[in-house]
Scaffold this motif. Structure first.
Motif, PDB file in Angstrom:
ATOM      1  N   VAL A   1      10.116 -30.480 -43.687  1.00 23.18           N
ATOM      2  CA  VAL A   1       9.588 -31.277 -42.580  1.00 23.18           C
ATOM      3  C   VAL A   1       9.910 -30.609 -41.253  1.00 23.18           C
ATOM      4  O   VAL A   1      11.044 -30.172 -41.011  1.00 23.18           O
ATOM      5  N   SER A   2       8.906 -30.527 -40.386  1.00 21.97           N
ATOM      6  CA  SER A   2       9.104 -30.045 -39.019  1.00 21.97           C
ATOM      7  C   SER A   2       8.140 -30.781 -38.098  1.00 21.97           C
ATOM      8  O   SER A   2       7.263 -31.514 -38.568  1.00 21.97           O
ATOM      9  N   VAL A   3       8.325 -30.602 -36.793  1.00 17.20           N
ATOM     10  CA  VAL A   3       7.402 -31.186 -35.813  1.00 17.20           C
ATOM     11  C   VAL A   3       7.014 -30.115 -34.801  1.00 17.20           C
ATOM     12  O   VAL A   3       7.761 -29.155 -34.560  1.00 17.20           O
ATOM     13  N   HIS A   4       5.830 -30.260 -34.225  1.00 17.83           N
ATOM     14  CA  HIS A   4       5.368 -29.339 -33.186  1.00 17.83           C
ATOM     15  C   HIS A   4       4.213 -29.981 -32.440  1.00 17.83           C
ATOM     16  O   HIS A   4       3.689 -31.029 -32.842  1.00 17.83           O
ATOM     17  N   LYS A   5       3.815 -29.344 -31.333  1.00 15.63           N
ATOM     18  CA  LYS A   5       2.616 -29.754 -30.631  1.00 15.63           C
ATOM     19  C   LYS A   5       1.427 -29.010 -31.241  1.00 15.63           C
ATOM     20  O   LYS A   5       1.516 -27.805 -31.486  1.00 15.63           O
ATOM     21  N   PRO A   6       0.332 -29.701 -31.522  1.00 16.49           N
ATOM     22  CA  PRO A   6      -0.825 -29.040 -32.132  1.00 16.49           C
ATOM     23  C   PRO A   6      -1.248 -27.807 -31.350  1.00 16.49           C
ATOM     24  O   PRO A   6      -1.314 -27.817 -30.119  1.00 16.49           O
ATOM     25  N   GLY A   7      -1.510 -26.717 -32.081  1.00 14.13           N
ATOM     26  CA  GLY A   7      -1.900 -25.465 -31.451  1.00 14.13           C
ATOM     27  C   GLY A   7      -0.742 -24.541 -31.171  1.00 14.13           C
ATOM     28  O   GLY A   7      -0.944 -23.348 -30.898  1.00 14.13           O
ATOM     29  N   GLU A   8       0.487 -25.062 -31.227  1.00 20.90           N
ATOM     30  CA  GLU A   8       1.671 -24.242 -30.999  1.00 20.90           C
ATOM     31  C   GLU A   8       2.299 -23.860 -32.337  1.00 20.90           C
ATOM     32  O   GLU A   8       1.991 -24.451 -33.376  1.00 20.90           O
ATOM     33  N   PRO A   9       3.192 -22.846 -32.362  1.00 22.40           N
ATOM     34  CA  PRO A   9       3.844 -22.453 -33.620  1.00 22.40           C
ATOM     35  C   PRO A   9       4.606 -23.618 -34.237  1.00 22.40           C
ATOM     36  O   PRO A   9       5.039 -24.543 -33.539  1.00 22.40           O
ATOM     37  N   LEU A  10       4.757 -23.558 -35.547  1.00 23.33           N
ATOM     38  CA  LEU A  10       5.485 -24.611 -36.237  1.00 23.33           C
ATOM     39  C   LEU A  10       6.937 -24.642 -35.791  1.00 23.33           C
ATOM     40  O   LEU A  10       7.528 -23.612 -35.436  1.00 23.33           O
TER      41      LEU A  10
ATOM     42  N   LYS B   1      -6.125 -40.859 -22.201  1.00 25.19           N
ATOM     43  CA  LYS B   1      -6.580 -39.485 -22.012  1.00 25.19           C
ATOM     44  C   LYS B   1      -5.577 -38.671 -21.206  1.00 25.19           C
ATOM     45  O   LYS B   1      -5.461 -37.466 -21.362  1.00 25.19           O
ATOM     46  N   SER B   2      -4.855 -39.331 -20.315  1.00 26.51           N
ATOM     47  CA  SER B   2      -3.932 -38.614 -19.435  1.00 26.51           C
ATOM     48  C   SER B   2      -2.559 -38.406 -20.077  1.00 26.51           C
ATOM     49  O   SER B   2      -1.700 -37.791 -19.490  1.00 26.51           O
ATOM     50  N   ALA B   3      -2.361 -38.964 -21.267  1.00 26.99           N
ATOM     51  CA  ALA B   3      -1.058 -38.852 -21.906  1.00 26.99           C
ATOM     52  C   ALA B   3      -0.777 -37.406 -22.300  1.00 26.99           C
ATOM     53  O   ALA B   3      -1.684 -36.680 -22.702  1.00 26.99           O
ATOM     54  N   PRO B   4       0.480 -36.961 -22.181  1.00 32.05           N
ATOM     55  CA  PRO B   4       0.813 -35.592 -22.583  1.00 32.05           C
ATOM     56  C   PRO B   4       0.656 -35.419 -24.095  1.00 32.05           C
ATOM     57  O   PRO B   4       0.713 -36.368 -24.859  1.00 32.05           O
ATOM     58  N   GLN B   5       0.430 -34.168 -24.505  1.00 25.03           N
ATOM     59  CA  GLN B   5       0.249 -33.874 -25.921  1.00 25.03           C
ATOM     60  C   GLN B   5       1.515 -34.226 -26.694  1.00 25.03           C
ATOM     61  O   GLN B   5       2.626 -33.861 -26.305  1.00 25.03           O
ATOM     62  N   GLN B   6       1.361 -34.958 -27.767  1.00 28.72           N
ATOM     63  CA  GLN B   6       2.500 -35.473 -28.502  1.00 28.72           C
ATOM     64  C   GLN B   6       2.883 -34.558 -29.649  1.00 28.72           C
ATOM     65  O   GLN B   6       2.068 -33.809 -30.173  1.00 28.72           O
ATOM     66  N   LEU B   7       4.144 -34.665 -30.037  1.00 27.11           N
ATOM     67  CA  LEU B   7       4.634 -33.944 -31.202  1.00 27.11           C
ATOM     68  C   LEU B   7       4.113 -34.606 -32.469  1.00 27.11           C
ATOM     69  O   LEU B   7       4.053 -35.831 -32.559  1.00 27.11           O
ATOM     70  N   VAL B   8       3.730 -33.799 -33.439  1.00 30.32           N
ATOM     71  CA  VAL B   8       3.231 -34.320 -34.710  1.00 30.32           C
ATOM     72  C   VAL B   8       4.021 -33.685 -35.848  1.00 30.32           C
ATOM     73  O   VAL B   8       4.600 -32.605 -35.712  1.00 30.32           O
ATOM     74  N   GLY B   9       4.031 -34.353 -36.969  1.00 30.92           N
ATOM     75  CA  GLY B   9       4.769 -33.872 -38.120  1.00 30.92           C
ATOM     76  C   GLY B   9       3.994 -32.837 -38.922  1.00 30.92           C
ATOM     77  O   GLY B   9       2.765 -32.838 -38.952  1.00 30.92           O
ATOM     78  N   VAL B  10       4.720 -31.954 -39.572  1.00 36.13           N
ATOM     79  CA  VAL B  10       4.164 -30.967 -40.499  1.00 36.13           C
ATOM     80  C   VAL B  10       4.999 -31.031 -41.774  1.00 36.13           C
ATOM     81  O   VAL B  10       6.225 -30.908 -41.728  1.00 36.13           O
ATOM     82  N   VAL B  11       4.331 -31.228 -42.905  1.00 34.94           N
ATOM     83  CA  VAL B  11       5.045 -31.470 -44.160  1.00 34.94           C
ATOM     84  C   VAL B  11       4.517 -30.540 -45.253  1.00 34.94           C
ATOM     85  O   VAL B  11       3.312 -30.448 -45.474  1.00 34.94           O
ATOM     86  N   GLY B  12       5.423 -29.853 -45.904  1.00 35.41           N
ATOM     87  CA  GLY B  12       5.131 -29.102 -47.120  1.00 35.41           C
ATOM     88  C   GLY B  12       6.043 -29.601 -48.226  1.00 35.41           C
ATOM     89  O   GLY B  12       7.142 -30.091 -47.949  1.00 35.41           O
ATOM     90  N   LEU B  13       5.602 -29.483 -49.459  1.00 41.10           N
ATOM     91  CA  LEU B  13       6.360 -30.033 -50.578  1.00 41.10           C
ATOM     92  C   LEU B  13       6.628 -28.984 -51.655  1.00 41.10           C
ATOM     93  O   LEU B  13       5.830 -28.064 -51.847  1.00 41.10           O
ATOM     94  N   GLU B  14       7.738 -29.148 -52.330  1.00 45.65           N
ATOM     95  CA  GLU B  14       8.044 -28.403 -53.546  1.00 45.65           C
ATOM     96  C   GLU B  14       8.328 -29.431 -54.631  1.00 45.65           C
ATOM     97  O   GLU B  14       9.249 -30.247 -54.486  1.00 45.65           O
ATOM     98  N   VAL B  15       7.518 -29.417 -55.670  1.00 53.45           N
ATOM     99  CA  VAL B  15       7.627 -30.412 -56.736  1.00 53.45           C
ATOM    100  C   VAL B  15       8.097 -29.727 -58.009  1.00 53.45           C
ATOM    101  O   VAL B  15       7.486 -28.742 -58.459  1.00 53.45           O
ATOM    102  N   HIS B  16       9.175 -30.242 -58.582  1.00 51.73           N
ATOM    103  CA  HIS B  16       9.657 -29.753 -59.873  1.00 51.73           C
ATOM    104  C   HIS B  16       9.237 -30.760 -60.933  1.00 51.73           C
ATOM    105  O   HIS B  16       9.704 -31.906 -60.944  1.00 51.73           O
ATOM    106  N   ALA B  17       8.341 -30.333 -61.812  1.00 52.02           N
ATOM    107  CA  ALA B  17       7.805 -31.196 -62.864  1.00 52.02           C
ATOM    108  C   ALA B  17       8.321 -30.726 -64.215  1.00 52.02           C
ATOM    109  O   ALA B  17       8.120 -29.563 -64.589  1.00 52.02           O
ATOM    110  N   GLN B  18       8.982 -31.621 -64.943  1.00 51.96           N
ATOM    111  CA  GLN B  18       9.506 -31.282 -66.265  1.00 51.96           C
ATOM    112  C   GLN B  18       8.366 -31.219 -67.265  1.00 51.96           C
ATOM    113  O   GLN B  18       7.594 -32.166 -67.418  1.00 51.96           O
ATOM    114  N   ILE B  19       8.242 -30.107 -67.950  1.00 48.00           N
ATOM    115  CA  ILE B  19       7.148 -29.903 -68.892  1.00 48.00           C
ATOM    116  C   ILE B  19       7.339 -30.798 -70.114  1.00 48.00           C
ATOM    117  O   ILE B  19       8.436 -30.889 -70.671  1.00 48.00           O
ATOM    118  N   ASN B  20       6.271 -31.453 -70.502  1.00 44.46           N
ATOM    119  CA  ASN B  20       6.291 -32.326 -71.665  1.00 44.46           C
ATOM    120  C   ASN B  20       6.253 -31.467 -72.929  1.00 44.46           C
ATOM    121  O   ASN B  20       5.188 -31.083 -73.419  1.00 44.46           O
TER     122      ASN B  20
END
Length: 443
Positions: free
Chosen positions: A242-251, A35-54
């Motif tokens: 990919v980025s990291v931040h503390k929850p509640g703070e800007p990305l 409980k006393s541990a400082p707030q940790q950095l967490v990952g934030v992931v967004g994706l761009e997928v290029h799919a070849q049309i059949n």
């Protein structure tokens, strides 16, 4: 993807990872902390997928689409950007994008626009790519995917990632760099092949979630028939922001890992990149806004180029293509429009198949099998159909059948390097299932 062939992820390669998925904080498998541990950095992931049309032909030309064809054998005058050639939109590609958008709960824009995105590279002979920057064909969708969590990995954890947009665009050609002769060879077979670019919002937190989302998307596209989804052949390529931040703070400042061509490599690349950025910040340094590539041999992401300056693609409306109009139903078609030539959303919606998530739920409810077994059935092409065909000819309990299918059958197929789809059917008796027994028999 092909510009960094040495960085791709071959199936047989042994990947050395400096970190593992489980070492990172991921909502699907929360890690205890004091409980006393400082707030940790967490990952934030967004994706761009290029799919070849059949599709049998390219997005704007009549050239055939075929993997491993002889170099420059599938190139029309338009693909080579000869003067005076004009694009002709492929209706099949539009229908595939609409069907994909409907399956992902998107709003289908009745009017979408094409644009030119200018950049200069040898495998793009026109000097621009035709895409949809201002108003894409589909927007504001959702993809629901599932993870197996819990102590025994049997608890189904459902998550959702928002789809910002789906846009139609043409692929570029392929550059083959010959370092021995200090030359680059160009193959334009892929130039002009139709793509769907699916942009996912940064709603994921680790490699495991991103991999599960892409795998679910792959299954959906294969079920729809809009993309074959073979990543080893480049039919799906993924860029991870990919980025990291503390929850509640800007990305935080993001890095883009480009052209990942396997689900396993995607998870490892993202996990490595999250940990790398955390270590950079813990040293008091700044994460650079840059493009990186994943090296499967070292298990690391490596820098390619920085993105400090905003690249000016000089977007402009495509002057040779009118607005793309789709219609809700036949009643909305204007007078004089042939229904066979129009793209009708209602007709496409009626043709949607059972999607993977719905199919997994149905298998669990109908047969009382475990959730993890439903994942196994759906993930293997043709295995659901085989399992259900077996259940029609046996009185054995579903859990006994599923055990035989997932252990003996799949083990046998793996040894023979074979697939279930279109190869086997239930019939006579096989080892130990007497008298109703089961069999696998080659057609």
């Amino acid at each position: 993807m092909n510009k960094q062939m040495s960085m791709l992820c071959p199936k047989a390669s042994r990947v050395i990872r400096r970190i593992s998925t489980s070492s990172l904080r991921c909502d699907s498998q929360p890690q205890p902390r004091a409980k006393s541990a400082p707030q940790q950095l967490v990952g934030v992931v967004g994706l761009e997928v290029h799919a070849q049309i059949n599709s049998n032909t390219k997005l704007f030309s009549g050239s055939s689409v075929r993997f491993s064809a002889p170099p420059n054998s599938l190139v029309s005058f338009f693909d080579a950007s000869l003067p005076g050639t004009l694009p002709v939109l492929n209706k099949r590609c539009v229908e595939a994008a609409v069907m994909t958008g409907l399956a992902l709960n998107c709003t289908i824009n009745r009017k979408s626009l094409f644009d030119r995105k200018h950049y200069f590279y040898a495998d793009l002979p026109s000097g621009y790519q035709i895409t949809q920057q201002r108003q894409p064909i589909a927007v504001d969708g959702t993809l629901t995917y599932s993870l197996l969590g819990g102590t025994k990995r049997s608890q189904v954890i459902r998550k959702t990632v928002n789809i910002k947009q789906i846009q139609l665009e043409q692929d570029s050609g392929k550059s083959l760099h010959d370092d021995l002769r200090s030359q680059t060879l160009i193959d334009l077979n892929r130039a002009g092949v139709g793509l769907m670019e699916l942009v996912m919002e940064p709603d994921m937190s680790c490699g495991e979630e991103a991999a599960a989302a892409v795998r679910e998307l792959q299954l959906i596209l294969q079920a729809l028939g809009t993309c074959q989804g073979n990543m080893s052949e480049g039919q799906m390529r993924v860029d991870a922001n990919v980025s990291v931040h503390k929850p509640g703070e800007p990305l935080g400042i993001r890095a883009e890992v480009k052209n990942i061509n396997s689900v396993r490599c995607l998870a490892r690349a993202i996990d490595y990149e999250i940990q790398r950025q955390i270590e950079v910040l813990q040293r008091g340094q700044t994460v650079q806004n840059e493009t990186r590539a994943y090296d499967s041999k070292s298990g690391e992401t490596i820098p390619m180029r920085d993105k400090e300056g905003l690249q000016d693609y000089r977007f402009m409306p495509e002057p040779n293509l009118p607005p793309l109009i789709v219609y809700e139903d036949n009643a909305s078609l204007p007078t004089g429009i042939d229904a066979c030539q129009a793209v009708v959303v209602h007709k496409i919606r009626e043709g949607l198949p059972e999607l993977p998530g719905v199919k997994r739920d149905r298998l669990v409810q109908t047969y009382g099998i475990l959730p993890e077994h439903s994942f196994t059935l759906v993930n293997e092409d043709g295995l659901v159909e085989y399992f259900e065909a077996v259940m029609k000819v046996t009185k054995k309990e579903p859990r006994k059948v599923i055990g035989w299918v997932t252990n003996e059958l799949l083990g046998h197929l793996k040894e023979k390097d074979m697939s279930v789809s279109h190869r086997f059917f239930p019939g006579e008796i096989l080892n130990g299932f007497h008298p109703e027994g089961l069999i696998i028999q080659a057609i």
